[in-house]
Design a protein around this motif. Structure first.
Motif, PDB file in Angstrom:
ATOM      1  N   GLU A  98      -8.548 -46.475 -43.963  1.00  0.00           N
ATOM      2  CA  GLU A  98      -7.237 -47.111 -44.118  1.00  0.00           C
ATOM      3  C   GLU A  98      -6.217 -46.131 -44.689  1.00  0.00           C
ATOM      4  OE1 GLU A  98     -10.342 -50.238 -44.091  1.00  0.00           O
ATOM      5  OE2 GLU A  98     -10.105 -48.347 -45.148  1.00  0.00           O
ATOM      6  N   ILE A  99      -6.649 -45.351 -45.662  1.00  0.00           N
ATOM      7  CA  ILE A  99      -5.737 -44.367 -46.267  1.00  0.00           C
ATOM      8  C   ILE A  99      -5.449 -43.244 -45.283  1.00  0.00           C
ATOM      9  CG2 ILE A  99      -5.529 -42.613 -48.083  1.00  0.00           C
ATOM     10  CD1 ILE A  99      -7.067 -44.531 -49.915  1.00  0.00           C
ATOM     11  N   ILE A 100      -6.476 -42.786 -44.581  1.00  0.00           N
ATOM     12  CA  ILE A 100      -6.273 -41.709 -43.605  1.00  0.00           C
ATOM     13  C   ILE A 100      -5.313 -42.157 -42.510  1.00  0.00           C
ATOM     14  CG2 ILE A 100      -7.417 -40.294 -41.847  1.00  0.00           C
ATOM     15  CD1 ILE A 100      -9.928 -40.354 -43.659  1.00  0.00           C
ATOM     16  N   GLU A 101      -5.473 -43.380 -42.028  1.00  0.00           N
ATOM     17  CA  GLU A 101      -4.576 -43.873 -40.975  1.00  0.00           C
ATOM     18  C   GLU A 101      -3.134 -43.945 -41.467  1.00  0.00           C
ATOM     19  OE1 GLU A 101      -3.925 -47.531 -37.790  1.00  0.00           O
ATOM     20  OE2 GLU A 101      -5.509 -47.708 -39.304  1.00  0.00           O
ATOM     21  N   GLY A 102      -2.937 -44.537 -42.633  1.00  0.00           N
ATOM     22  CA  GLY A 102      -1.576 -44.655 -43.161  1.00  0.00           C
ATOM     23  C   GLY A 102      -0.945 -43.306 -43.416  1.00  0.00           C
ATOM     24  N   PHE A 103      -1.742 -42.385 -43.917  1.00  0.00           N
ATOM     25  CA  PHE A 103      -1.215 -41.050 -44.202  1.00  0.00           C
ATOM     26  C   PHE A 103      -0.796 -40.335 -42.916  1.00  0.00           C
ATOM     27  CE2 PHE A 103      -1.134 -36.645 -45.354  1.00  0.00           C
ATOM     28  CZ  PHE A 103      -0.681 -36.639 -46.666  1.00  0.00           C
ATOM     29  N   CYS A 104      -1.669 -40.373 -41.910  1.00  0.00           N
ATOM     30  CA  CYS A 104      -1.344 -39.715 -40.634  1.00  0.00           C
ATOM     31  C   CYS A 104      -0.122 -40.353 -39.983  1.00  0.00           C
ATOM     32  CB  CYS A 104      -2.545 -39.766 -39.693  1.00  0.00           C
ATOM     33  SG  CYS A 104      -3.962 -38.791 -40.254  1.00  0.00           S
ATOM     34  N   ARG A 105      -0.036 -41.673 -40.020  1.00  0.00           N
ATOM     35  CA  ARG A 105       1.120 -42.376 -39.444  1.00  0.00           C
ATOM     36  C   ARG A 105       2.404 -41.930 -40.140  1.00  0.00           C
ATOM     37  NH1 ARG A 105       0.066 -47.401 -41.040  1.00  0.00           N
ATOM     38  NH2 ARG A 105       1.412 -47.137 -42.869  1.00  0.00           N
ATOM     39  N   ASN A 106       2.402 -41.922 -41.469  1.00  0.00           N
ATOM     40  CA  ASN A 106       3.614 -41.550 -42.210  1.00  0.00           C
ATOM     41  C   ASN A 106       3.986 -40.093 -41.992  1.00  0.00           C
ATOM     42  OD1 ASN A 106       3.639 -44.130 -43.160  1.00  0.00           O
ATOM     43  ND2 ASN A 106       3.053 -43.630 -45.263  1.00  0.00           N
ATOM     44  N   ALA A 107       2.972 -39.217 -41.903  1.00  0.00           N
ATOM     45  CA  ALA A 107       3.246 -37.791 -41.686  1.00  0.00           C
ATOM     46  C   ALA A 107       3.944 -37.576 -40.347  1.00  0.00           C
ATOM     47  CB  ALA A 107       1.949 -36.987 -41.759  1.00  0.00           C
ATOM     48  N   ILE A 108       3.456 -38.234 -39.311  1.00  0.00           N
ATOM     49  CA  ILE A 108       4.048 -38.071 -37.980  1.00  0.00           C
ATOM     50  C   ILE A 108       5.434 -38.708 -37.923  1.00  0.00           C
ATOM     51  CG2 ILE A 108       3.771 -38.736 -35.558  1.00  0.00           C
ATOM     52  CD1 ILE A 108       0.673 -38.309 -36.130  1.00  0.00           C
ATOM     53  N   SER A 110       7.419 -38.827 -40.348  1.00  0.00           N
ATOM     54  CA  SER A 110       8.296 -37.956 -41.148  1.00  0.00           C
ATOM     55  C   SER A 110       8.594 -36.628 -40.465  1.00  0.00           C
ATOM     56  CB  SER A 110       7.658 -37.700 -42.515  1.00  0.00           C
ATOM     57  OG  SER A 110       7.631 -38.886 -43.287  1.00  0.00           O
ATOM     58  N   GLY A 111       8.005 -36.398 -39.281  1.00  0.00           N
ATOM     59  CA  GLY A 111       8.374 -35.213 -38.516  1.00  0.00           C
ATOM     60  C   GLY A 111       7.253 -34.282 -38.133  1.00  0.00           C
ATOM     61  N   LEU A 112       6.018 -34.585 -38.535  1.00  0.00           N
ATOM     62  CA  LEU A 112       4.908 -33.690 -38.218  1.00  0.00           C
ATOM     63  C   LEU A 112       4.531 -33.802 -36.745  1.00  0.00           C
ATOM     64  CD1 LEU A 112       2.993 -31.757 -39.849  1.00  0.00           C
ATOM     65  CD2 LEU A 112       1.297 -33.567 -39.644  1.00  0.00           C
ATOM     66  N   ASP A 113       4.245 -32.648 -36.118  1.00  0.00           N
ATOM     67  CA  ASP A 113       3.838 -32.628 -34.713  1.00  0.00           C
ATOM     68  C   ASP A 113       2.356 -32.318 -34.545  1.00  0.00           C
ATOM     69  OD1 ASP A 113       6.519 -32.859 -33.315  1.00  0.00           O
ATOM     70  OD2 ASP A 113       6.893 -31.123 -34.597  1.00  0.00           O
ATOM     71  N   ILE A 114       1.840 -31.381 -35.354  1.00  0.00           N
ATOM     72  CA  ILE A 114       0.444 -30.935 -35.226  1.00  0.00           C
ATOM     73  C   ILE A 114      -0.228 -31.027 -36.592  1.00  0.00           C
ATOM     74  CG2 ILE A 114      -1.099 -29.041 -34.616  1.00  0.00           C
ATOM     75  CD1 ILE A 114       1.146 -27.844 -32.919  1.00  0.00           C
ATOM     76  N   MET A 115      -1.386 -31.660 -36.648  1.00  0.00           N
ATOM     77  CA  MET A 115      -2.195 -31.648 -37.858  1.00  0.00           C
ATOM     78  C   MET A 115      -3.388 -30.722 -37.610  1.00  0.00           C
ATOM     79  SD  MET A 115      -2.218 -33.074 -40.957  1.00  0.00           S
ATOM     80  CE  MET A 115      -1.772 -34.827 -41.065  1.00  0.00           C
ATOM     81  N   ARG A 116      -3.463 -29.654 -38.397  1.00  0.00           N
ATOM     82  CA  ARG A 116      -4.653 -28.793 -38.333  1.00  0.00           C
ATOM     83  C   ARG A 116      -5.685 -29.375 -39.290  1.00  0.00           C
ATOM     84  NH1 ARG A 116      -3.948 -22.482 -39.102  1.00  0.00           N
ATOM     85  NH2 ARG A 116      -3.670 -22.557 -36.846  1.00  0.00           N
ATOM     86  N   ILE A 117      -6.845 -29.716 -38.750  1.00  0.00           N
ATOM     87  CA  ILE A 117      -7.846 -30.477 -39.494  1.00  0.00           C
ATOM     88  C   ILE A 117      -9.110 -29.631 -39.654  1.00  0.00           C
ATOM     89  CG2 ILE A 117      -9.093 -32.674 -39.583  1.00  0.00           C
ATOM     90  CD1 ILE A 117      -7.153 -33.424 -37.090  1.00  0.00           C
ATOM     91  N   PHE A 118      -9.592 -29.514 -40.887  1.00  0.00           N
ATOM     92  CA  PHE A 118     -10.849 -28.802 -41.101  1.00  0.00           C
ATOM     93  C   PHE A 118     -11.692 -29.549 -42.122  1.00  0.00           C
ATOM     94  CE2 PHE A 118      -8.454 -27.243 -44.731  1.00  0.00           C
ATOM     95  CZ  PHE A 118      -9.415 -27.029 -45.714  1.00  0.00           C
ATOM     96  N   ASP A 119     -12.962 -29.221 -42.142  1.00  0.00           N
ATOM     97  CA  ASP A 119     -13.843 -29.682 -43.207  1.00  0.00           C
ATOM     98  C   ASP A 119     -14.470 -28.453 -43.836  1.00  0.00           C
ATOM     99  OD1 ASP A 119     -15.505 -31.862 -44.598  1.00  0.00           O
ATOM    100  OD2 ASP A 119     -17.035 -30.505 -43.794  1.00  0.00           O
ATOM    101  N   ALA A 120     -14.541 -28.437 -45.163  1.00  0.00           N
ATOM    102  CA  ALA A 120     -15.016 -27.250 -45.870  1.00  0.00           C
ATOM    103  C   ALA A 120     -16.445 -26.877 -45.498  1.00  0.00           C
ATOM    104  CB  ALA A 120     -14.895 -27.461 -47.380  1.00  0.00           C
ATOM    105  N   LEU A 121     -17.248 -27.851 -45.060  1.00  0.00           N
ATOM    106  CA  LEU A 121     -18.636 -27.578 -44.687  1.00  0.00           C
ATOM    107  C   LEU A 121     -18.826 -27.562 -43.166  1.00  0.00           C
ATOM    108  CD1 LEU A 121     -20.457 -29.817 -47.334  1.00  0.00           C
ATOM    109  CD2 LEU A 121     -19.913 -27.380 -47.469  1.00  0.00           C
ATOM    110  N   ASN A 122     -17.710 -27.552 -42.420  1.00  0.00           N
ATOM    111  CA  ASN A 122     -17.768 -27.633 -40.961  1.00  0.00           C
ATOM    112  C   ASN A 122     -18.543 -28.879 -40.509  1.00  0.00           C
ATOM    113  OD1 ASN A 122     -16.236 -25.378 -40.129  1.00  0.00           O
ATOM    114  ND2 ASN A 122     -17.955 -23.998 -40.543  1.00  0.00           N
ATOM    115  N   ASP A 123     -18.441 -29.958 -41.294  1.00  0.00           N
ATOM    116  CA  ASP A 123     -19.087 -31.228 -40.947  1.00  0.00           C
ATOM    117  C   ASP A 123     -18.153 -31.986 -40.008  1.00  0.00           C
ATOM    118  OD1 ASP A 123     -20.171 -33.749 -40.791  1.00  0.00           O
ATOM    119  OD2 ASP A 123     -20.738 -33.844 -42.903  1.00  0.00           O
TER     120      ASP A 123
END
Length: 414
Positions: A98-108, A110-123
């Protein structure tokens, strides 16, 4: 028709985070934005990573306003990108869907076009939700595979060998990274980034990795991201370009080199030599760079290296014959896969322009430049700088004892 290479500018996020502890204020950002509108970068990394945290914690500003103000000026001239830590978003704890969805929605929104997504353990499981919600709200999912290296095990003695003891097999093979990239593409990644946050990938390895990804079913654009601290940065970017990278990450001259990424001005000259188009407006980039010089002086207190490169304008300044020859030597070596010659030529070029020399301490410790500069700052705070070399020697041992995590936020902080 000439091949086109896309450039992602990191100056306003990773550049200032790596070199100046993420202390650029909104008013400093505002001074360069009108020129960015005309620079023709494919993308500008302006948000994420440590920016939201630092903007609130140290500058007393609103990170959402930063993103919105940048979008208001730059518009659609360049795609705006941010760095997200998978389920951790821009924090250090895993969040619910729920938090991830709301955050991504608000970021886009607010003007974001590309989200670079990583996990520290490559999980890969930890990037699924962000991919899903970024795409749901109309953004592009740029999935990063974090590059790291296996430990250098001590050679086994005769008695150990006679007893049948063997050092562990390598973990971080080309096949490991290609498999991670394929899994992310299957989840909907629009782009794959080889994220070399410690600058540890040598030229031959990145060329091999890019070719194997393209041959192995990674059928989306491949971006290469690296840093210059250990000394491979520029040479590895040139090698990546020669191997067919679709996008490379760079910084503008006065924020480049050292713990940050290579300078776009040097990459531009290499592209000119290789007959590759970038579509960049170097006049506008020169205006940004002029303002960055003043901003860097204002950020002196946080400057990680206190070493400005020599002034240089690739449109007007003529290269000395011996340095021009090093560019030709590097291009020839990159195309031939001659790593030693390519690296040597790039070191000579960087030394001529006054960029920081390779940091052997960081290279041996195998850590990100930002982790190194943070450690130096913390030891200074406790008046314990004399512990630095011993601490750096211990890091690979601690990483091995912890199960070989790639060192990137949050594992690098831990």
């Amino acid at each position: 028709m000439a091949r086109m290479l896309k450039i992602r500018d990191l100056t306003l996020r990773d550049g200032q985070q790596s070199a100046f502890a993420t202390r650029m204020t909104q008013s400093q950002i505002d001074r360069v934005l009108p020129f960015y509108k005309d620079a023709n970068f494919y993308a500008m990394e302006v948000w994420g990573g440590a920016v939201p945290d630092s903007v609130m914690r140290y500058l007393g500003e609103n990170p959402w306003e930063r993103l919105e103000k940048i979008k208001a000026v730059v518009g659609d001239a360049s795609k705006l990108t941010a760095l997200s830590r998978g389920r951790n978003l821009f924090g250090y704890a895993p969040y619910t869907d729920e938090i991830i969805e709301g955050f991504c929605r608000n970021a886009i929104e607010s003007g974001l076009d590309i989200m670079r997504i990583f996990d520290a353990l490559n999980d890969v499981d930890n990037v699924k939700s962000t991919i899903k919600y970024v795409k749901k709200y109309g953004g592009m999912a740029d999935c990063a595979v974090c590059y790291t290296v296996d430990p250098k095990y001590p050679p086994l003695g005769l008695m150990d060998r006679l007893r049948g003891k063997r050092n562990p097999k390598p973990v971080f093979t080309d096949e490991y990274f290609v498999d991670k990239a394929r899994q992310m593409v299957a989840l909907g990644a629009d782009m794959i980034t080889i994220k070399d946050m410690s600058g540890l990938i040598p030229p031959a390895r990145v060329a091999s990795l890019i070719r194997k990804m393209k041959e192995g079913g990674v059928n989306v654009p491949i971006d290469f991201h690296t840093h210059c601290t250990p000394g491979y940065g520029l040479a590895s970017v040139v090698s990546a370009i020669a191997a067919g990278a679709d996008v490379v990450d760079t910084n503008i001259w006065n924020f480049a080199g050292g713990p940050a990424a290579p300078a776009i001005e040097l990459v531009y000259l290499f592209c000119e030599k290789m007959g590759i188009e970038t579509g960049l407006n170097l006049e506008a980039i020169g205006k940004i760079n002029k303002e960055l010089f003043t901003i860097r002086e204002e950020l002196c207190e946080y400057d990680a290296v206190h070493q400005f490169p020599k002034p240089f304008d690739p449109l007007r300044d003529r290269l000395p014959a011996e340095i021009d020859a090093q560019f030709d030597r590097a291009v020839k070596a990159a195309l031939a896969g001659d790593e030693a010659t390519l690296t040597d030529a790039c070191h000579r070029i960087e030394a001529h322009f006054g960029f920081p020399a390779p940091n052997e301490l960081v290279k041996r410790a195998e850590i990100p430049g930002g982790m190194y500069t943070n450690m130096v700052a913390q030891l200074k705070q406790f008046k314990s700088e004399d512990l630095l070399e011993k601490a750096m020697e211990l890091i690979p041992e601690v990483r091995l004892a912890a199960g070989l995590p790639p060192l990137v936020t949050p594992t690098s902080q831990i």
